[in-house]
Every structure is written in C-alpha cells, then in structure tokens.
Scaffold this active site. Structure first.
Site, short mmCIF file in Angstrom:
data_model
loop_
_atom_site.label_atom_id
_atom_site.label_comp_id
_atom_site.label_asym_id
_atom_site.label_seq_id
_atom_site.Cartn_x
_atom_site.Cartn_y
_atom_site.Cartn_z
CB SER C 59 -28.44 52.66 1.91
OG SER C 59 -28.09 51.38 1.45
CD GLU C 60 -26.21 57.89 -1.01
OE1 GLU C 60 -26.94 56.96 -1.44
OE2 GLU C 60 -25.01 58.01 -1.33
CG ASP C 85 -23.42 66.94 -6.86
OD1 ASP C 85 -23.47 67.62 -7.88
OD2 ASP C 85 -22.48 67.03 -6.04
CG HIS C 129 -19.72 63.44 -8.58
ND1 HIS C 129 -20.53 62.77 -9.46
CD2 HIS C 129 -19.42 62.53 -7.62
CE1 HIS C 129 -20.69 61.52 -9.05
NE2 HIS C 129 -20.02 61.35 -7.95
#
Ligand SMILES: Cc1ncc(C[n+]2csc(CCOP(=O)(O)OP(=O)(O)O)c2C)c(N)n1
Ligand SMILES: Cc1ncc(C[n+]2csc(CCOP(=O)(O)OP(=O)(O)O)c2C)c(N)n1
Ligand SMILES: [Mg+2]
Ligand SMILES: [Mg+2]
Lengths: 342, 326, 326, 342
Positions: C59-60, C85, C129
């Site tokens: 849950s950025e 990213d 990434h």
C-alpha cells in the site's frame, strides 16, 4: 450494524448524556457554519470570493457533532469542503472568510485558498483537495499518537465519492491492521460532483457496506441530527483512545447548494432538495432545543451573536489588505525560503 | 469559418472523431450527463449515448487502466482526467503501463488512446489544481504529448491524437477554455510533431506552449513596438514528437533562444529545448539561451499572487530586452 | 576506518539516526522482519524493535501518507518504497502533498521525512523495475533530492536527510548495493546541497550522479591515459538543493561541460544543469555543453541489451573525446 | 459464500461434468508448468536464467483450472508470477524459457523478461510487474467486449498481497458498477514477498472478505485441486458471458519455492511447506486420475512427453543466439521505431 438513529429515552431531558451546555455548543457551532457559509456564498456573488469554494450548507450537523465531541489536541483532517470543519474547531470566521477572499488576514494569507484551510493551533491539520489523499495522512498522525502514547484521536472527513478511490482502501486496511486511533467520517451527501453516488458505486452504503472489508463494524447514521452524530463520534473516540482501533462512520446528509460555486446543481431530481430541507439540521436542532425546554430567547441570542460575528468578520475582511507580494516565495522550505540552489 | 471557444472546440473535436469511428469511446468523471466540470464535453452524451460516453467513479486508476485495456483490444478510448494535477494519483498508467507495454512485448501490445486533461494556472485554485505538468509526461519514453493553444489546434490535434496509434497525452489549458478563435468548417485534422511559427521575426526565437503562446505574442508586440526587437514566436504545440527542425531552423536565423514555459523551473520542457539547441546549434547562438519559467515554488491561490507567478508578457519582454542588451 | 558495502551503509546510516533520535521510525514493505528485499535494512528490526521498524501491506499510498501524517505531528519517519518505479503508484504524496503542504498552510505544516528507494538499472529486471527517476522528483518544487554514490555518502547523506526539516527523497542505486568503500568510524553527518569534485581536471567538467560517478571516473582515466584529456569529475550528490557554485566554478576552469545521467533523455537533470550553465556561463563555454544519457526508450530486460543502454565508460569517453575534437 | 470444495457426487466417474478429455488436459497442463518452472529454477542455478524470476511451483492447479476453462479468445492478464498462466494458455515452453534466458527465441526476444510474458495470439495480454496495475486494465478489455458485443471473458490473476493496494479497490468497484465480463482471481499463497499476508491484512480472506464491498459473492476455493478450480472458473465465465458481471475468486494455495529467485524463504514456520506438499496439486490430481481409473501408463506417457518437451526446449534455448543489439530501439512507438523528434 448500528443504525444509531434513536433518540435517548427516559426523562433526563436536556440533562441527559449530552446535557445543556454541550447542546448549546452544538447549536451554536451549526449556526456559525450556516451563517459563515451563506456569507461566503453572498460574497462570491459580489465577486469578493475568488477561485472556487465548496460549501457545507445542509451538512452542518456532521461538522458540529464531531468537533463538539473532540478534545483539545484531537486532530481534524478535512477536504476542500472544509470550511465547516475548520469553523467547528473554533477558527474565527474572519480568518476563514479572509482566506476565501484571499486577503492578508486569511488563515494562510491567501497562499492556500478555500480548499486548503489549515490551522494547526486548532488541530485543523489541513484541508486536502486531491480526493482520498488525507486518509493515509490521518493514519500517520494516529500512528504518531500510538507510538508516543499520546491520547489524541485523528479524525478524517471525506465524501461518499471518495470511497471509490484507491487511497481510501489502503488507509482503511492500514489503520485496521495497525489498530490506529483514527476515525474515518464519510459525509454521504448523495453526490460526487454532479453524479449521483449510486450511479458509480457497487454498494448501497458507500462507506458502511465497505466496513466489513476492513474488519470494522458497519455504522451508518443520520448525519442531519447533531445529537446522533455527537454520540457516534463520542463512541468512536472512546474506542480509539482505549486502543481499540479505527472506526468508519457514514453520515447521511445532503448539501443544499451545488458542489462548488460554479455549480447550479441542475442534475438533482425535482423535489429532492425540498425533501431534505424539511430535515435541515439547524431546524432539527432548534426544535430539539425547544422540545427540551430551552427558551426561544436563548436561541435567538445565539443566532444574533453569530450573525454579528459574521457581519464583523465580513467587514474586517473587506477592510483587510491583499497579501504582500513578497510572501510569494516564503515557506517553500523550513528555512522560510525557496532556494533550490546555492 | 466560425468563431468558437477553445472549450467548445474540445467537444467538437471529440464529436468529429466519434462520428468518424465507432470505436472511439469517452470516459471520465462527470463528463457524460453533466458535460464535464469545465463544460468542455457538453452534448456528447446526448449525441453519442450512454454506451460511448460514460461517467465513472472517482477512480483515476480505473479510468486510465480501463482505457488502456480497451485500447489494447480494439477500441480508441479518450479518457478525461479532470485536472492534470490528478495525474499523480494514476501516474503508474502514464509512466509505467501505457508507454512501456509495446516495447516490453516486443511490439505485440498496442495502446492507441488519448488522455485529455485540464492543465495550468489562472483560476485561483491553489497549489493542487493549477499545475502545469507537461514535463511529467515529456520525460517518460513512449508517450506522445501535445498542448494546443487555439480552438483550431484543439480540434486538429485532437483528431491527430485520436487517430494516432500511440498513447497521447492531450493538455488543455484551463485558462484558455473561454478564449475564442476562428475555426474552419468541416473536418480538421492536424499532425502531431509539428511546431508552428506564429509570428516570424529575425532578432530572437521565443518558444512557447499553450497559454504562454498568447503571452509570448503579446511580449513580441511590445518588444517590436517599444524597442524595435523583432521576435519570432514558435508555438511548440507538440512536445513529443518534438519539432526540433522548426526550432533549430528558427534559431539558425535569429541566433538567440528564449523559452517561455508554465512549468516550474527545474527539468521543464524549456530545459530540454535549451539543451538541444545549446548542444546542436551552439555556434549559431549569439548569446545565452534563456528560460523564462514559473519560479520553482508551489502555486499560490490568491489572485494577486497568482497573477505574478506565471510568466507575464511584461516579464517575457523585459527578460528578452535585458538579455539582448537593448 | 572500515571497508563496507553500500548496502550495509544503508542500515548503518539508519541505525545511526535511530540511535540518536527516538522520533526516527522506519516503515515499508518487507523491511522489518525480512530486512528488506535488497537486504539493505537487515538488523534494524532486531535492534530497534517492532514499534520503530514496521512492515506494511502493499500500500504505497498508505506508506507515504502515513509517513507524512507522522512527520506533520512530531515523528521523523523514514519510508521505503522498494523500487523507485513504484513512485508512480504513490506519486500524489511526492508531487502534491509533501512538497506543497508547508507552502499552502503559510508555513504551519512541517514535513520532515525521508523516502528511500532502490533506483536505477543493471539487474536485468526490465522496464518496470529498473528506471532512474531522480528527475521525477527534481521537477517538483518543495522536495529535496539526493543520490549518493559511495558507502560513506550513503551514511552521511542519510543523516543529513533525516535531520533535515524538509521532505527528502533518497535514491539508492540498486547496482551500487554490493560496491565496497572506505567508511570512517563513528558518526558521519554530511550536508545536503554540496557537490563533490571527485577528480580534479582542467580540460572538461563531467557532472555525474550515483552509478554514473564510477563510470565517469573510469572514462576520465581512459581519456587521460589514452588521449591526454584531463577531465574534472563532479559527483553532483544532491539535485535539490543543487550546488551550482561547484558546477559553475568547475566550468569556469575547464570551459567545457558534459553531464552523464541514467535518466532517459528528455527533461532529465542533465538538461537542467546544461540549461543553467548555458544561461549563466555561456561566455565561459568553449564548445557545446553535451548530455550523455540513457536513450529515450523503456529499458530492456536482456543483459546484452541492458549493458548497452546506460551510459558506459566507453561511451562517455568517446563522446567527450569526439566533442573536444581530439 | 460458496466454499466450493466438494467432489462431484454420483457415479459418472471420469465422465462427469468435467470428463476424461478435459481431465487429461488439466493434468498435462499442470505437469507442463511444474516441469518448466523446475527447469527454470535449475537453469537459474546454472546462471543461464538472468534477472529475477517468480515461480508457480505448487500453484499449478490455479493456472491449469482457469486456462482449461477458457475458450479461444478469452484473455489472461497476469503478474510477474506469470509463467504458469502463459504456459497454461498454450505458449511453448521454449518461448517461455527463451525469454527467461534472454535469448532471441524468447517470447519477446528478451525485451520484456521474466516478469512481462506476453503472447497476444494466445490471449496472454501481458504480465504486469507493478502490483495491482493490471486489474483496471483487465476491466478495460472487458469493457471492449461489452461494448462490441464480443463474447470473450477477461481473466485477471494476482496474489493475496495485491488485495491491499488501491488499484484493486478501484478495479473491483468499476467492474461491478459497469457489470463487466471480467473474472478476478486471487491466488492466496499466504505471503506477499516475505511477509505473511495475515500480518498486513485486516480480514482473514484477503479477497473473499472484500467481495461484499463490491456487491459480489464471497468465493473462496481450494486452489490446489484443479477440478475445484475448473468448476469455479466455468461458473464465473458463464456468469460473465451471460452479462451478469464480474466475479472475485480466492484460491487457497501455496508456493513451494521462495518469492523470487533471490529468496530462500527462511521466514516460513517449520513444517508449513511439508504440510502443503502433502496437498501438492500434481499429486492430488494424479491420485484423482487413478481413482477415476485412468491407467498409470497413460499418466506416465504424459509425464514423459512433457519432460521431453522441456528437455528439447532447454536445448533449443541453449543453442539460441542472444538478441541482436538493434532491437534495443525498436517498437517504442507503433511505427516500429523510437523517434521522439524530427
Ligand atoms: C483525485 C481527484 N479526483 C477528482 C477530483 C475532483 N473532485 C473534486 S470534489 C469531487 C467530488 C467528491 O465527492 P465526495 O467525495 O462525495 O465529496 P463531496 O464533494 O460530495 O463533499 C471530485 C470528483 C479531485 N479533487 N481529486
Ligand atoms: C506497487 C508495487 N509494490 C511493490 C512491489 C514489489 N512486489 C513484487 S511482488 C510483491 C508481493 C506480491 O504479493 P502477492 O500479491 O501475494 O503475490 P505473490 O507474489 O505471492 O504471487 C511485492 C510487494 C511491486 N512490484 N509493485
Ligand atoms: Mg458527496
Ligand atoms: Mg502472495
């Protein structure tokens, strides 16, 4: 599910669990919001309020009910529709109207504007204009309280439309897993901007029907009755302070005006506004006070004193200078300046 | 030929393309029944119906993700993100999904879509509803990026964007919505990647975009009439593809470069153009290439502050004059 | 003095600050019990316990939002976003919340936090990434942005970032994690906003950052030994604040500028530095300022392709040599 | 809630609702995944697989069950842990291993790598490495089907950890409101990367307990029994094709190896892996076939032919050249090139 709609029973009357003093505070708070918001609208028509503004006319009971249940030190996180919550925590009408009028006496001297009212000394930790952004932020403030052993509660207000954005989901899960002392308050006023919430939401109660997804109780209350709101707030705050984690409370309410100053709200079905006006929170509460035997004179005095306050604030704002141009580049960084280079 | 607002040109441009191609669909928040919060898409719902013009929840990631999935599989979606500031809540699609899927799949995945958005300052909306974020997109490989400055260009570039087989980010300037301009009758189709010399001149090149174009033109008028400085104004129009030929060609004639951008100072498209010119046309330059930008600060709400924060015709003219040493 | 990896320096830097100040807390995905997916935070959970070092859900937005709320109210959070990213899924906090709250509130709101993240290519992880996204942050007014190139700088700049009262984005380069370097014993505290001349030289200035610093140094060695070209290499270290004095000072001595950056070409920090120098030191330049960048494409996964996509010492040396006309 | 764990009753045996042909296909598909993934692991140990890789060892039944229920034209949207789903749709082992080995014979000639397997001709519409990103994308593909009247279903696979990110929430609500023909498949393997899902999730069933938040039925199934998966898939696809909207299916399963090639999976409690290996999907299915009277020889033949295919693919990949350097700049744009300027 607790549909907390019932009136307190028994004969305690005005001196029941809420009591006279708190009820007068609840009433006065609602009237302050009503008068100040109405004034903001009038000033907009006079072209004295610039930019946009999002009023809480009709939604006063939610702001009053929660603010009056808060203690000093409790924190409010609001949206662009945040004038009501800011006033309810005791910020002066002058400072709020001054900000809307983008004057130097405004709460942020015109730098933030109507959508970003902030008064940390009153616990108003900002008004956020990107839908959903402040729910995780409120979690963070609550995390600090948990970590430091502080006893304050973080209260986060948002609309029905906000329940469909990703940040809502992340914040609710996060708060539940970490058992944070945060209370999420969804003001369901039936519309996002111009679109009925039912057209874009998979469940009937946009917040209530999601509570279980975070292991929380479904709480949907009458958001136009300040007593109901106050009691729900008190219960949630107690739970939070006791270390029992977050609550999600959906308050059913309605905005009397359009979404923002640009909106004549033509999308509403005929008669809807009128129906809701019968349940005007100020009217409901005035009747409640009368029913409990408060003298009409006492009520009128409150009304008059609030009107005076709003009139005085309006005049002060009209007299106030525009902000000086040199604040343009102050307070980008903590050193007070904006230097990104040497 | 008719006069029409930039706002109305948006609806006309979309309608032109939806009429032409039944695979063009349109989605966004409050865009359908209500005609958009800027009233830029009024009438489309009525004209094309609820299957092609759709209101969405407040779910920007779902909007852009759905547009991408539809584009991958045969539709040509136009998605609205109401304010470009909200790109920040759906930036994964803009930065990581749209522009990389074709490359990563070795050419298998297509992504013909348009994201249109209200960009820029001037409405006293404050720091979270006024940004100019073209550079957020220009910096991402795989996107195309356009920003029209006139009603005619809105229609022509919209058509080009919708017909383009790649993802195009389409910046409409909020402060230009009420501006009027002449628009030819009938179909208008422009090309992506072509700048326009909107005022020829010989003393300096001024590159501008969107709202900065009329401001650069106003500055050029002042410079000419008051100081005899004759500026060439280039409406960049398309940041990707970038029409470097027109820009380099202009600098080769004028020998001076100014960029006027609404982006905050650091890493804006002005820096890109200056860097290209400084590298490739260094020996053409008779003096330093100069960027005129919004200062590197969040945007203030108050009118009196907002009015001085963006490059104004006056600031542009003064900067050019000072730099040319006149 | 001890030799230590860049990876271990991360944990040491964080530990130094957590030991000093009980208000420093650390959160992120898999950072606590597992010590981080790059093993850069091993031991912190054991040393500082579960209240200060916390694992989060994927849950950025919640991670960065929570860091901000905590920072506003008295803590000094360090948040990890595993790969840079992923800034795209939480960009609202980076672009719209952290950097604007103090300004919008007229100085009321503080936001002393650090976001640390694994940046850059070289691990054959492919387009989603491997990106180098310093410019995504440099372009946002109100942030501070650093990117260390050595273990010592990791510790010193981490300390400076944690103690700084503003939001700092801290880019760790994934390909540098295994690199070793000498690190003094005891507390190390650096300052934000200072570049370092890591190799003095008189013929040209090469500005580099993070992984590009060792590559620029290698190129400088080749240029010197094989072509007699003596390059000054500047490790920029801090993009905001930017140490323009050191850069302009170097160019004033060498009269040529090269930037070496891992950002894709358009609107990278190289464009910013080139633009500043072209504007302010135009008459010092003996030839065009040249950017050496990753081409403007998504990043490929295959080793053989990834190895040629970033600027290599060879490409740097060739570009400088060709441009200096030797 | 439908915990679809039961065996088909009655005496139809092998010729029940699934039937012999489909069962052999289900078995073979699982064995292909098992053998190819195991080979990928071996090749990694030989340093022939570069970069990262995320294996589905132990999760074969989910991929097989869904793929075998799909029709030609149905679309798969996968994650970085997508080899299994790609193979299950019929992409050759050689193309998959070639991509992992970053050779010119790889599915995307090494440009995408292990995390981004894509084969549109097989309906594999990409593998996505940003958690949650592909859920909205799958909605879009389903929207196209709905709009065009196409009868295909979009199937979106993701892990338990993915249920906590914002895009999950937005996609589920969106799909439900628009009644899209999309099936969301959560492979609950108990862990995100290294953290147990229960440590970071507010409910017990990360997907199942969220279904109601989108007006959907709670479906949690045994993800290690390909028959169970196949039946759940078939039901969801029928529902989608009939225009009755999305489904969310949580499959309980377990990965036998670490999260990615770098992970020795030391964080697992002792005995957990062993317990799950007793419920190895291949073992379960082999027993099922035997129980239904399939001859051991027929099973052995499948095993042998798959092994041969994987051996041949391995050799072909080892022989295959590296990609030519000039593909570095191809296919950025639809014109095949990468020109951002004239
Ligand atoms: C991320 C984001 N998307 C869209 C908007 C534009 N917007 C502002 S208010 C609003 C409606 C919000 O509805 P709701 O949450 O019900 O709150 P209300 O305005 O009814 O109080 C929208 C869509 C925004 N500010 N941020
Ligand atoms: C937005 C984002 N955050 C974090 C990651 C790093 N990451 C890759 S896989 C993974 C765990 C995913 O767990 P789950 O959804 O359960 O899938 P599984 O790997 O178990 O199949 C994480 C955190 C990512 N790729 N994207
Ligand atoms: Mg609402
Ligand atoms: Mg998992």
């Amino acid at each position: 599910m607790a549909l907390q709609n019932e009136r307190p029973s028994g004969s305690a009357g005005l001196n029941d669990d809420i009591g006279e003093k708190k009820r007068l505070e609840l009433y006065r708070t609602q009237v302050v919001i009503r008068e100040a918001e109405q004034r903001a609208f009038d000033l907009f028509l006079q072209n004295l309020v610039k930019g946009t503004s999002h009023l809480s006319l009709g939604q006063e009971a939610v702001a009053a009910g929660f603010a009056c249940a808060m203690q000093k030190g409790d924190l409010s996180f609001c949206t662009y529709r945040g004038h009501a919550h800011t006033l309810a925590r005791g910020v002066s009408v002058e400072k709020v109207l001054g900000e809307l009028m983008q004057r130097d006496n405004g709460l942020m001297r015109g730098k933030g504007g109507s959508m970003h009212l902030t008064s940390e000394e009153h616990g108003v930790m900002g008004s956020y204009a990107i839908i959903g952004a402040h729910l995780p932020i409120a979690c963070g403030a609550a995390w600090r309280a948990q970590y430091k052993g502080d006893k304050d509660v973080s209260v986060c207000f948002f609309g029905d439309g906000t329940t469909n954005i990703g940040a809502f989901h992340e914040a609710l899960n996060f708060a539940a897993v970490w058992k944070l002392p945060v209370v999420f308050v969804c003001e369901n006023n039936l519309y996002m901007e111009y679109t009925p919430i039912g057209d874009v939401t998979a469940v009937k109660s946009p917040a209530g029907d999601r509570a279980a997804a975070y292991g929380l109780e479904k709480i949907v209350i009458d958001g136009n009755d300040a007593d109901v709101v106050y009691r729900a707030a008190r219960a949630a705050f107690e739970k939070a302070r006791a270390g029992n984690g977050p609550s999600l409370i959906e308050c059913l309410t309605y905005r009397h005006s359009g979404h923002s100053r640009a909106d004549p709200a033509k999308y509403r079905p005929e008669g809807e506004l009128e129906k809701w006006k019968l349940r005007d929170p100020i009217k409901i509460y005035k009747d409640r006070l009368k029913q409990f035997g408060v003298r009409p004179k006492a009520i009128d005095d409150i009304d008059a004193s609030v009107r005076q306050e709003v009139d005085d604030a309006t005049e002060a704002c009209k007299r106030a200078p525009m902000p000086p141009l040199d604040i343009l580049t102050t307070d980008v960084y903590a050193d007070g300046g904006w230097a990104w280079r040497n | 030929m008719a006069e029409m607002t930039y706002r109305d040109a948006v609806a006309r441009g979309i309608a032109q393309e939806m009429t032409r191609d039944p695979d063009v669909v349109f989605l966004g928040e409050d865009v359908a029944k209500a005609g958009g919060v800027f009233k830029a898409t009024v009438g489309l719902f009525e004209q094309f119906g609820p299957l092609r013009v759709r209101d969405t929840p407040i779910s920007e990631q779902a909007i852009l993700g759905a547009a991408m999935g539809a584009a991958m599989t045969g539709l040509k979606p136009i998605a609205e993100i109401m304010f470009s500031d909200f790109f920040a809540v759906c930036f994964d699609y803009i930065a990581n999904e749209f522009p990389k899927s074709r490359y990563m799949s070795n050419g298998q995945t297509k992504c013909p879509l348009v994201v249109r958005t209200g960009n820029g300052a001037g409405s006293r909306f404050g720091a979270q509803h006024s940004q100019s974020v073209e550079n957020w997109c220009m910096m991402i490989p795989g996107l195309k990026v356009v920003a029209p400055s006139t009603p005619r260009d809105v229609i022509g570039l919209m058509a080009a964007a919708v017909r383009d087989p790649d993802p195009v980010i389409f910046f409409e300037h909020k402060s230009l919505y009420p501006m009027k301009g002449e628009v030819p009758d009938g179909e208008i189709v422009d090309t992506l990647g072509s700048a326009k010399i909107v005022r020829p001149g010989k003393d300096a090149t001024i590159c501008a975009l969107a709202l900065m174009v009329p401001r650069a033109l106003a500055a050029a008028e002042t410079l000419k009439s008051e100081h005899g400085i004759d500026c060439e104004v280039v409406d960049v129009r398309s940041l990707v593809p970038l029409d470097t030929q027109t820009i380099l060609g202009s600098v080769a004639r004028t020998h001076r470069l100014f960029t006027v951008e609404e982006n905050p100072r650091l890493c804006g498209w002005g820096a890109e153009i200056v860097s290209i010119v400084a590298d490739e046309a260094f020996y053409e330059l008779d003096g330093p290439p100069v960027r005129i930008t919004t200062p590197h600060i969040p945007l203030p709400a108050a009118d009196i502050l907002e009015d001085i924060v963006l490059p104004t015709p006056q600031r542009i003219a003064e900067t050019v004059k000072r730099s040319l040493g006149s």
